[in-house]
Design an enzyme around this catalytic site. Structure first.
Site, PDB file in Angstrom:
ATOM      1  N   ASN A   9      38.669  47.151  35.511  1.00 25.78           N
ATOM      2  CA  ASN A   9      40.009  47.650  35.826  1.00 25.78           C
ATOM      3  C   ASN A   9      40.979  46.919  34.904  1.00 25.78           C
ATOM      4  OD1 ASN A   9      42.481  48.291  36.912  1.00 25.78           O
ATOM      5  ND2 ASN A   9      42.149  47.193  38.848  1.00 25.78           N
ATOM      6  N   LYS A  11      44.058  47.364  34.476  1.00 28.81           N
ATOM      7  CA  LYS A  11      45.431  47.264  35.010  1.00 28.81           C
ATOM      8  C   LYS A  11      46.442  47.617  33.918  1.00 28.81           C
ATOM      9  CE  LYS A  11      43.679  44.073  38.406  1.00 28.81           C
ATOM     10  NZ  LYS A  11      43.869  42.911  39.262  1.00 28.81           N
ATOM     11  N   HIS A  95      43.731  50.523  45.254  1.00 29.46           N
ATOM     12  CA  HIS A  95      43.654  49.114  44.860  1.00 29.46           C
ATOM     13  C   HIS A  95      44.731  48.322  45.615  1.00 29.46           C
ATOM     14  CE1 HIS A  95      44.022  45.488  42.446  1.00 29.46           C
ATOM     15  NE2 HIS A  95      42.775  45.725  42.066  1.00 29.46           N
ATOM     16  N   GLU A  97      46.796  46.207  44.734  1.00 26.92           N
ATOM     17  CA  GLU A  97      48.114  46.170  44.073  1.00 26.92           C
ATOM     18  C   GLU A  97      48.892  47.453  44.340  1.00 26.92           C
ATOM     19  OE1 GLU A  97      46.561  45.162  40.227  1.00 26.92           O
ATOM     20  OE2 GLU A  97      45.982  43.209  41.029  1.00 26.92           O
ATOM     21  N   GLU A 167      37.471  44.111  47.955  1.00 28.69           N
ATOM     22  CA  GLU A 167      38.235  43.149  47.165  1.00 28.69           C
ATOM     23  C   GLU A 167      39.143  42.328  48.069  1.00 28.69           C
ATOM     24  OE1 GLU A 167      38.590  44.457  42.820  1.00 28.69           O
ATOM     25  OE2 GLU A 167      40.158  45.494  43.913  1.00 28.69           O
ATOM     26  N   GLY A 173      42.629  37.886  40.834  1.00 28.95           N
ATOM     27  CA  GLY A 173      43.479  37.265  39.822  1.00 28.95           C
ATOM     28  C   GLY A 173      43.803  35.804  40.109  1.00 28.95           C
ATOM     29  N   SER A 213      38.044  37.931  40.928  1.00 29.42           N
ATOM     30  CA  SER A 213      37.643  36.793  40.091  1.00 29.42           C
ATOM     31  C   SER A 213      36.153  36.793  39.732  1.00 29.42           C
ATOM     32  CB  SER A 213      38.065  35.472  40.735  1.00 29.42           C
ATOM     33  OG  SER A 213      39.482  35.433  40.871  1.00 29.42           O
TER      34      SER A 213
HETATM   35  P1  PGA Z   1      40.315  40.046  38.971  1.00 31.51           P
HETATM   36  O1  PGA Z   1      40.804  41.457  39.542  1.00 31.51           O
HETATM   37  O2  PGA Z   1      38.894  40.227  38.482  1.00 31.51           O
HETATM   38  O3  PGA Z   1      41.274  39.718  37.840  1.00 31.51           O
HETATM   39  O4  PGA Z   1      40.393  39.078  40.079  1.00 31.51           O
HETATM   40  C1  PGA Z   1      39.948  42.284  40.270  1.00 31.51           C
HETATM   41  C2  PGA Z   1      40.636  43.568  40.609  1.00 31.51           C
HETATM   42  O5  PGA Z   1      41.841  43.552  40.887  1.00 31.51           O
HETATM   43  O6  PGA Z   1      40.010  44.652  40.595  1.00 31.51           O
END
Ligand code: PGA
Length: 252
Positions: A9, A11, A95, A97, A167, A173, A213
């Protein structure tokens, strides 16, 4: 046996040129991987150029979001049919976010998932608890609410085309991944919910990715858990070497 699925992803990262460079590197490094489904999800603006590079590739194209209407006066939105048109086969939906910053709810996730399936896309439906919810021992309640709300009204046949991404928001992140045990506990719980909502076959066949992560050095431990079938990767999907390491770490 569920086939592992690793999705990147991206983003809101990468210009078209940067996206092209990244995909060229992944095509070079991952061409010999045939036991893992690999997906990259660039921004809308890079989908078309990336798709050109994936035509003879073992890497599939995904989008990061979708709207549920086919067309109309919905300024700024992209329909499932448009994503098919640009060459996408997968689509991330719900997601955290999007849930946090863009008012995504189980109801909108559900509408988007149904619309994506009707258009022949393969949805990656995201669920996950916040740190506050985990600390209040509400993880299972939140996951149940996300799974039931997001998948409401789907048929067993629909579920053959759905991937779930667990997640935990506190792991996204932050560099702080869930331990393999923590991931397994929730993945197993989700599989139980799928059995209650659909049947044992759906529960056994649905792929559940872990996200938060994921890095080359933790993928092996995560994916060796019985109910962890892959990863949805943010930060580490933006570099050729780290995404290559994660995909290769998922090869069984
Ligand atoms: P990350 O994000 O691997 O940077 O923690 C995962 C995601 O948001 O799908």
């Amino acid at each position: 046996m569920r086939r592992p699925i690793i999705a990147g992803n991206w983003k809101m990262h990468n210009t078209i040129n940067e996206a092209v460079e990244l995909v060229n590197g992944l095509n070079r490094n991952l061409a010999d991987v045939d036991s893992v489904d690999i997906v990259v999800c660039p921004t809308y603006t890079a989908l078309s150029d990336v798709n050109e590079l994936l035509i003879d590739s073992n890497i599939a194209l995904g989008a990061q979001d979708v709207y549920w209407e086919e067309k109309g006066a919905f300024t700024g939105e992209i329909s499932p049919q448009m994503l098919k048109d640009v060459g996408a086969s997968y689509c991330i939906i719900g997601h955290s976010e999007r849930r946090k910053y863009f008012n995504e709810t189980n109801e909108t996730v559900n509408k988007k998932t149904k619309a994506a399936l009707n258009a022949g896309l393969l949805p990656i439906v995201c669920v996950g608890e916040s740190l506050e919810e985990r600390e209040a021992n509400r993880t299972f309640d939140v996951i149940k609410d996300h799974i039931e709300g997001s998948l409401q009204g789907l048929s067993k046949e629909n579920m053959a085309n759905v991937t779930i991404a667990y997640e935990p928001v506190w792991a996204i992140g932050t560099g702080k991944n869930a331990t393999p045990d923590q991931a397994q506990e929730v993945h197993k719980y989700i599989r139980g919910l799928l059995k209650d909502l659909f049947d044992e076959e759906v529960a056994n066949n649905t792929r559940i990715q872990y996200g938060g992560s994921v890095k080359p050095d933790n993928i092996k431990d995560l994916i060796s858990e019985e109910d962890v079938d892959g990863a949805l990767v943010g930060g580490a999907s933006l570099k050729v070497d780290s995404f290559t390491g994660i995909v290769k770490g998922a090869v069984t």
